[in-house]
Structure formats: C-alpha cells, structure tokens
Design an enzyme around this catalytic site. Structure first.
Site, PDB file in Angstrom:
ATOM      1  CG  PHE B 115      46.911  97.867  91.642  1.00 20.92           C
ATOM      2  CD1 PHE B 115      46.019  98.750  92.206  1.00 20.92           C
ATOM      3  CD2 PHE B 115      47.198  97.980  90.288  1.00 20.92           C
ATOM      4  CE1 PHE B 115      45.420  99.743  91.443  1.00 20.92           C
ATOM      5  CE2 PHE B 115      46.606  98.973  89.510  1.00 20.92           C
ATOM      6  CZ  PHE B 115      45.723  99.852  90.083  1.00 20.92           C
ATOM      7  CD  GLN B 235      49.494  95.370  81.060  1.00 26.38           C
ATOM      8  OE1 GLN B 235      49.334  96.532  81.417  1.00 26.38           O
ATOM      9  NE2 GLN B 235      50.166  94.493  81.776  1.00 26.38           N
ATOM     10  CG  HIS B 237      43.696  97.157  81.902  1.00 19.89           C
ATOM     11  ND1 HIS B 237      42.524  96.758  82.502  1.00 19.89           N
ATOM     12  CD2 HIS B 237      44.413  97.773  82.877  1.00 19.89           C
ATOM     13  CE1 HIS B 237      42.542  97.127  83.777  1.00 19.89           C
ATOM     14  NE2 HIS B 237      43.681  97.732  84.027  1.00 19.89           N
ATOM     15  CG  LEU B 247      42.036 101.614  82.514  1.00 23.90           C
ATOM     16  CD1 LEU B 247      42.467 100.254  82.034  1.00 23.90           C
ATOM     17  CD2 LEU B 247      43.255 102.434  82.915  1.00 23.90           C
ATOM     18  CD  GLU B 250      45.627  95.213  87.956  1.00 23.57           C
ATOM     19  OE1 GLU B 250      45.757  94.628  86.879  1.00 23.57           O
ATOM     20  OE2 GLU B 250      46.588  95.560  88.650  1.00 23.57           O
ATOM     21  NE  ARG B 281      46.887  96.187  84.764  1.00 20.54           N
ATOM     22  CZ  ARG B 281      47.283  97.455  84.774  1.00 20.54           C
ATOM     23  NH1 ARG B 281      48.048  97.905  83.812  1.00 20.54           N
ATOM     24  NH2 ARG B 281      46.899  98.248  85.743  1.00 20.54           N
ATOM     25  CG  HIS B 347      46.404  99.522  79.597  1.00 15.78           C
ATOM     26  ND1 HIS B 347      45.723 100.717  79.672  1.00 15.78           N
ATOM     27  CD2 HIS B 347      47.068  99.398  80.765  1.00 15.78           C
ATOM     28  CE1 HIS B 347      45.978 101.294  80.848  1.00 15.78           C
ATOM     29  NE2 HIS B 347      46.812 100.518  81.518  1.00 15.78           N
ATOM     30  NE  ARG B 389      52.345  99.249  82.666  1.00 16.58           N
ATOM     31  CZ  ARG B 389      51.239  99.563  83.337  1.00 16.58           C
ATOM     32  NH1 ARG B 389      51.223  99.512  84.656  1.00 16.58           N
ATOM     33  NH2 ARG B 389      50.148  99.918  82.695  1.00 16.58           N
TER      34      ARG B 389
END
Lengths: 259, 574
Positions: B115, B235, B237, B247, B250, B281, B347, B389
């Site tokens: 990730f 954030q 994404h 979405l 990831e 991200r 996101h 994050r």
C-alpha cells in the site's frame, strides 16, 4: 483547481427520459399516485442522479434513501422498470428503449418502492421486518474454543465456500422480490438464509446444529421453492438460491443421520 | 421522548461500533445513526487495514510507526502514532477472531498486500502490510462489528439525525436527535457521549464520500466553541473514477497497477524514484495534477490512466473484484483489458475534533478536556495522520481509537451519574426545526450546496493560493447569508429528507469556512496542504497543529505543538 479541469466524463448527448414515480405521503395522501418528471440525462448517468436532479431542481419533497452512490451501502434499492435494483448502480443506458411509449417523452423510467414492505413515504419502505429476519439466524461467528494467539487459519479453498455470501449489502432487493416471502411474511427470506449460510459454511464457526435449527422451522428454508427471483435481482450477483440449496442439503443430511 | 443510557454513541461506522462493543460489556449503550447501521461509509473502505503482521514478509511495528510519521509530513503526534502501530497486530487478530473474513495466504494466514507509503526498513522498499478482504475490507469489518453489537445488546436508533450535543458547565450530558421517520425530537441523556460521525467529504464537489458524509457533529461542536484541529489538511485520493469521483483502491497499485500519462510514461518514477506509484497519496495526487497541467493528461485532457492490464487477471478477479465491477458498470471498462481513466477525488479529512489518545475531546491549546465527551474515527483528530494519511491507516485508526475511547468511557461510568439536559436546549432544537419548516424563502438548499461544493473544489483542493482562498472565504460568507432565505417544499414531519439536507448544509458551510480559513493562515506547504505561494515546508514556523475556533466574527486560531518522540522531521523523499 481540479474542477476547472473537469469536463464531462463523456461527451454524450443528452436524451429525454420520463421518470414516472409512484408517490405516497401518508401525511397527505389517501393512496399512492403516479407523478411524471421529464429530464434530460446522459447515457452514463445513474437513475439515482435523476432522482437527485428531481429533488434538487424540481420537487424537494421527493423522498428516497441514498448514501454511497456506488453500490456498496445498500440504501437505494427500489423497483425500476419492474425489477428491484439499486438506483445508484443502474445507468440510463441500461434501461431498454422498449419502454418508449406514445404517451411519454423519451424513454420511460418507472420507479416504485420495493414491493412487500410497507411504504413509509414515496420510495422509502419500512426495512425493520427485513433486518429483523437477519437477527433470527444468529448472525455472528460462534466459536467457544479458546482463541489461538494469532489468527484462526482458514484455507483459501474453504473460504471460497462463503466468498459470495460475504458480499451481501442487505439492500433488501432479494427478499422483497421473493414470492415465498410475499405469501408468508414470517418466512426468513433469501437474505437471512444467505446470512445463515455465510456462518454455517464458515470453517471457523462451531454452531452448526444450532444454526440449522434456526433455519429449519416452518418459516425457514423449506419455504424456498427455487424460484430464483432473488438471484435475478441481486445487485452483487450472489447465487443466493445455490446457497439455500446447500443449506437444504446440509439439513437433509443431518436429519437422516439423526434417524 | 426521553431515553437514558450509560453511553450514547453517534455514528455506526467502524469507530462507533468498535466502541459500542467495548462499552456494552459494562453498561447500556445506544448507537444513533442517521442511516441504517450497515450503511455507514466505513463500508465503502476497500483496500485494507494496516498492521505489521509480517505474514507475507518481515515487518515491524516501528517501521509502520516511521512510515506513518513520515507519510503525515511529520505533523502527526508520535506518541499517538506509536500507540496505533503497536496495537495494530492485536487489533487485526481480534477482528479475525470476531469473524472478519480476511483474504488468506495459501497456508491460511491473513493475506497482506502493498500500500502507498508503507515500507520496510525505514523507507527502503514497499512492504506487504495491508490486511484485506478482497477490495471490500471496510464492509467485511463493518458487518462483523455490527453483528457483534447485536449479540451484546447494543441498542440501535436507526435513522436518527443528531440536532444538538448538550454541553453544560464543561460537561457533556446528552444528545438531542430527530427521529427521521416521525419527525419527533428525542432526548438521550448519558454519562458519556462518543462522537464517531465520520468525515465530511461532501464539502467538495468531486468526492469518494457518501451523501451522508456531511460532518454534522463537527459543525455542532464548532458552534459550541470547541476548536477543530488541522482542518486545512484534506486528502485527495489519487485514483477516483474520472467524472464520478468513485474510489479505486490504492490496492490496485499495491497489486501492480501503474499510473500512465498521455505519453504513456510511468510518471511516478520522476516524483518518487524509490517507491513510485506507491508514494503517499498527497504526492501522487499532486503529481497527477501537475502532469495534467503541463499538458500530459490522456490526449491532453484532464485525466490520467491507472493501468492494470499487466496485472495477472486472476489477481484482479480474486483481490479486486469490487473495483472491477465499478469499472464495468460506470465506465464500460474491463480493467484487465483497458486502462482506467482516473483523477484525484476528495477523500479523507485528516483534521477534526481534537482528542487525546483515549478519545477525550480537548477544548483548547493546553489540552483541557470536556467531561464525558469523546470522539473517534475520521471526525476526530488524535492526530495520527498528521498532514496526510497513509492508505489502510484509517480503518486501523477507527478500530484502535474506537476501542480506546470505549475503554475510557467504561472508566468513567457510574462515577458522576447521568447528567440532565436543560429544557431550553430541547426547545431550541425543536424551534430550529420548526423555523426551517415555516420559512417561506425562495432559496433552495441544494442550489447553495452545489455552489459551496464547486467553490471548495475550485479554490481549495490540491493546490491553493492566498488570492483564491480569500475569494473563497468571501464567497462562503455570501452562501451563509443565502441559507437564511431557504424555503422548503416539504413541510411534513414524516421522513422529511429535504429538511435534513437543509440542516446538513449549515454544517457543511461551517466546515468549508474552517477549512478555507485554516488553509489561508498556514503559509507553508505540508502534506495534503499545498500553497503555491508558499511551496516549502516551514518547520521553524509551522511545525504545529492549527486549532480553529468558530466565532461570530469569523474563525480565531490557536496552536498546539506537535509531539515528536522518535523521528525528527526530515525532508520527505521516496
């Protein structure tokens, strides 16, 4: 910044659709009635986009549930052109042009609340009976063996047995489409039976007998006559009837053994 | 109607449910949700939950700790990050024992995948740390926790919309909520209240967030003078489905997917040479926008490609089935055959209600708590995510800190007794609703909401400047005034969703204001907050948390130092 760059996803032309919506507000109406809204929509728009457009721009009182808008929360199940579907997962282009009629502008989109559940208002139905059924099948893992320090091992092949069942989003499409449920409102219905299967066939669970007892009563799995309506409408494409059939086989085996 | 419980939890996502599991072992618990419990947006979490289990390759909690601190551009409080990463393994095992159907390795252990921003040996290469259940991890955990709550007798108040959180004399005494079905006001008194109401992505136009993610409780608390922390950090994404914002996990890049620009180049090689497409991200999103701005979008247009065509088809089928379905349904694309058009999508809110590591809500710079008030999950700011994050840390955050808040609540039960809520508070809530229903204005909440979302998107997304932020704050003032002219068509009490949307709008505007003003005052670039007029990180002046207090005269700011225990801030390179 980004949205300055954002253009329409497709340069599709707008087409005319007539949303024919079954409406009922018990505070005002004596009985349900139909209302029509003519909208310009793109092929790639969702039915939910249309409903939101109506609520935002035309009639703020139109009432429906919605949340994630991409088929995972299960809020917006409704009957669309005769079939239970998620409004967020049905695109305008999925609707057959056969619904064109002389009486309406463009393609007709006929929207009703889910059947077999009491209407609260417009497209909102009472989901309590539906969720209530789920509670009757012990919907949680039961394993009283002392847990190991790390995870309980599970062979990927074993997990395959429940792989489809765990994707259920509890939208209610299946149970409200089931003729056996229409006939017997105490029938557990496909969704709760699927939940039972999800645990019965989970190799980590230890409550097989108890679980079978919870689904083999008068209003249990023998009410399923393999009509396959549930499979046809499931937005997650779960083969619910196959799971119920497996449950039936497990129940039969067990009863034969007992004799 | 009046109800009384030991604890009231607002929100039935993962943080709320995990806390409910904990508290219901010792006391009575009510969980209030404006949806049905399994509909909360945690269910949409796809790719994974992070823990250094080391099931697929060696891993250590301290590497996870380092990655999280660095991923957050060193704004996260390291004592809290350490707590989270150290507790991660126990957390995952506990979830597995509760029945979560995690995907498995061939030997039957919990499978793990790569990730963004998660590395081994302090940044040397990507590591398999994300535990997952295909690409439906949130959904899998959600059901296990919801079902456990049912087993433990947690009482759910479904489709209850919170109107007010009662705080009197520095003590939270209960919650006032509207029963959506009947339109009746209910009062819940409790010894402890946990706010676990989730995020507020609906402040932006293009977002992966659900319609319900409107941050109502943050707005309520801001109105009561409780500060909101680090609101400028939102954030985006990198991989939202083009035009929709839905979405694409990831995990798609974790399984080998790569990003390509219009020239067919794997552009992340230039921005993050070591971990490339698996950079954090904020960096990937900025890279995508930069590529597009410089004319290297696909066909010069405003999107790039996420290419999974080189990934083994079986892996896509087994580990990424949900996003494959999205691509098929919404874009008419089979991701194993054709690249997916993507663009960043709003996101996750790093900012939120300030709490300590046990979920206690803090009301000022020196960390005084409000008795009986707790927060956990996306609505809270502990802060573990700092300025950005990392993927698969949000689910971990919800479960770790939801549990810790639950334990802290158990500690105070039967100590002070349940407080009372003044009749005035209840009358005020009823009056607010009646006023909204009576008003005959010509404005529509939906129109104002769209203007807000568009303005936030245009002026306050990945790249920000003083001029744009100033014009945004002016625009928001105008929108706020227009809300006074909102008139509803639906005047009924029963299931009045038009009314709810109008109530939500007020809070969305408050959050927009706090985000915009927080972004305006932070004259540096850090994590997800990029000021084009201040492109560098400025540790001298800005290694500190923002606390934004909403006042009648606009936001007022205070600051809190960042707790750095282990890793000194360094330049963030990948």
């Amino acid at each position: 910044m980004v949205s300055g760059l954002l253009k329409n996803r497709n340069s599709n032309e707008m087409k005319k659709y007539t949303f024919k919506i079954k409406r009922f507000d018990p505070e005002i109406d004596r009985q349900p009635h139909w209302e029509e809204f003519v909208l310009e929509m793109e092929d790639s728009d969702r039915i939910l986009d249309g409903l939101i457009k109506i609520k935002d721009d035309v009639d703020g009182s139109l009432t429906f549930r919605r949340s994630c808008a991409h088929g995972i929360c299960g809020s917006c199940a409704m009957k669309i052109n005769g079939q239970n579907r998620l409004a967020c997962q049905t695109l305008m282009k999925d609707l057959s042009a056969r619904n064109k009629s002389a009486h309406t502008a463009g393609v007709a989109v006929i929207i009703e609340p889910l059947p077999a559940l009491e209407v609260v208002k417009d497209l909102v139905v009472d989901m309590e009976p539906f969720f209530g059924m789920n509670e009757k099948v012990l919907p949680y893992l039961i394993n009283n063996d002392p847990p190991p320090e790390r995870e309980r091992l599970q062979d990927p092949k074993d997990q395959k047995k429940i792989l489809q069942a765990i994707t259920c989003i509890m939208c209610g499409s299946c149970t409200s489409a089931c003729p056996s449920y229409w006939a017997d409102k105490k029938y557990l219905g496909p969704s709760a039976l699927l939940k039972a299967a999800r645990f019965i066939f989970d190799t980590r669970d230890r409550a097989f007998d108890e679980r079978l007892r919870a689904v083999t009563h008068t209003h249990g799995l023998w009410r399923c006559h393999s009509i396959y309506n549930c499979v046809e409408v499931c937005p997650k494409e779960i083969d619910i009837t196959a799971y119920i059939s497996k449950l039936k086989r497990a129940a039969l085996k067990k009863s034969l053994r007992l004799k | 109607m009046i109800h009384s419980f030991d604890a009231v939890i607002i929100g039935s996502g993962l943080a709320g449910l995990r806390a409910a599991v904990e508290v219901s072992r010792q006391g009575s618990v009510a969980v209030l949700t404006k949806l049905y419990p399994t509909r909360s947006h945690s269910t949409a979490a796809q790719g994974g939950i992070g823990a250094a289990l080391g099931n697929e390759e060696p891993d250590r909690p301290e590497w996870h700790f380092y990655d999280t601190a660095k991923g957050g551009d060193f704004l996260g409080d390291q004592d809290a990050i350490e707590v989270m990463c150290e507790d991660a393994i126990r957390t995952i095992i506990e979830l597995e024992h509760l029945g979560v159907p995690f995907s498995r390795t061939p030997e039957g252990k919990i499978a793990q995948r790569k990730f963004g921003g998660h590395t081994r040996e302090f940044g040397s290469a990507p590591v398999r740390r994300a535990c997952y259940s295909a690409d439906r991890t949130g959904h899998a955990i959600m059901f296990a926790l919801f079902e456990q709550c049912g087993r433990q007798g947690v009482q759910f108040f479904k489709e209850f919309h919170v109107i007010d959180i009662a705080i009197e004399k520095n003590r939270c005494t209960g919650v006032i909520a509207l029963e959506i079905l009947t339109g009746e006001i209910h009062l819940f008194t409790a010894e402890a209240v946990l706010v676990a109401s989730g995020g507020y992505g609906k402040v932006f136009k293009t977002t992966s967030n659900a319609h319900a993610s409107t941050g109502d409780c943050l707005g309520i608390l801001a109105d009561k003078g409780i500060p909101l922390e680090d609101m400028e950090f939102f954030q985006f994404h990198p991989t939202g489905l083009y035009g929709l914002g839905i979405l694409i996990t990831e995990g798609a890049r974790g399984e080998g997917g790569i990003l390509l620009n219009g020239k067919g180049e794997r552009f992340m090689e230039h921005y993050a040479p070591t971990i490339k497409d698996l950079a954090p991200r904020d960096m990937v999103s900025r890279a995508i926008i930069t590529e597009i701005r410089e004319g290297r979008g696909i066909d010069g247009r405003d999107y790039v490609h996420l290419d999974l065509t080189k990934v083994d088809k079986r892996i896509i089928e087994e580990r990424l089935p949900e996003i494959s379905t999205f691509c098929r349904i919404y874009m008419g694309i089979d991701p194993s055959m054709a690249p997916i058009p993507v663009l960043p999508t709003a996101h996750y809110a790093m900012g939120g209600i300030p709490t300590d590591i046990d979920g206690r809500v803090l009301k000022n710079e020196i960390g005084d708590a409000i008795e009986g008030l707790f927060a956990a999950g996306e609505c809270a700011c502990v802060s573990v995510h700092g300025a950005n994050r990392l993927g698969c840390n949000s689910l971990l955050d919800t479960v770790v800190f939801g549990r810790r808040a639950g334990i802290a609540i158990c500690d105070i039960l039967n100590k002070t007794g349940r407080g009372s809520v003044s009749k005035e508070s209840v009358d005020r809530a009823r009056e607010a609703i009646d006023t909204m229903l009576r008003r005959k204005g010509s404005e529509k909440a939906a129109v104002i909401r769209k203007a807000l979302q568009q303005a936030m998107m245009d002026k306050c997304s990945e790249f920000r400047t003083e001029n744009e932020l100033l014009s945004l704050t002016e625009a928001l003032k105008g929108l706020r005034e227009r809300t006074l002219e909102i008139g509803l068509k639906d005047k009924g009490k029963r299931f009045n969703t038009e009314l709810l949307e109008a109530l939500e709008l007020n809070h969305l505007i408050s959050l927009g204001e706090l985000i915009a003003h927080s972004a305006l005052q932070r004259t540096e670039s850090r994590g997800a907050h990029t000021r084009e007029d201040f492109p560098d990180r400025d540790d001298m002046n800005w290694l500190k948390h923002t606390l934004a207090f909403k006042t009648d005269k606009g936001p007022v700011f205070g600051y809190k130092e960042v707790r750095i225990t282990r890793f000194r801030p360094a330049e963030r390179k990948y």
